[in-house]
Design a protein around this motif. Sequence first.
Motif, short mmCIF file in Angstrom:
data_model
loop_
_atom_site.label_atom_id
_atom_site.label_comp_id
_atom_site.label_asym_id
_atom_site.label_seq_id
_atom_site.Cartn_x
_atom_site.Cartn_y
_atom_site.Cartn_z
N ASP A 68 0.83 -1.21 0.00
CA ASP A 68 0.00 0.00 0.00
C ASP A 68 0.87 1.26 0.00
N THR A 92 -7.64 -2.61 -5.45
CA THR A 92 -7.87 -2.85 -4.02
C THR A 92 -6.89 -2.03 -3.18
N MET A 93 -5.63 -1.99 -3.59
CA MET A 93 -4.63 -1.21 -2.85
C MET A 93 -4.95 0.28 -2.90
N ARG A 113 -7.77 1.09 -0.56
CA ARG A 113 -7.32 1.09 0.85
C ARG A 113 -6.53 2.34 1.18
N ARG A 120 -7.61 5.49 4.00
CA ARG A 120 -6.86 5.74 5.23
C ARG A 120 -6.54 7.21 5.37
#
Length: 126
Positions: free
Chosen positions: A39, A108-109, A112, A116
């Motif tokens: 990530d 997906t990364m 995420r 955050r």
Amino acid sequence: MKEMDGLLTFPVDVWLRGDNFATTETVEGGAREPEAWTDEDVRGVLEMMLKTMNRLKHPVGPDHPIQLRGLSWIVNPFEDGGVVIAIEITLGAAIAGPFDIEQAALETMIARVLARPASPESTSVH
């Protein structure tokens, strides 16, 4: 994508609002190959894309801090293989890549990373 002095480099095509042309810049990425990205590597690529856009819009002056918020993004297959990351903000749009990584894994990364909150050392261009 190429490797220079242990760092990967990749092209970023930038179109700034108000311009009728795009500019291609080569930027340095992390030390890992895309299929091994974490990530944090993905965060770094997105930040480099925004920094490149900002530097082209404001060539004179200090770098501005970056926060990853308020951007539209998509990961698309590239015609010659791999995938590209496209982002758009009020300033314009940028496309980076191609990267040799599975599209779904990269999506997906990115999701995420953008979900955050920024780390305390992060600062904001956008």
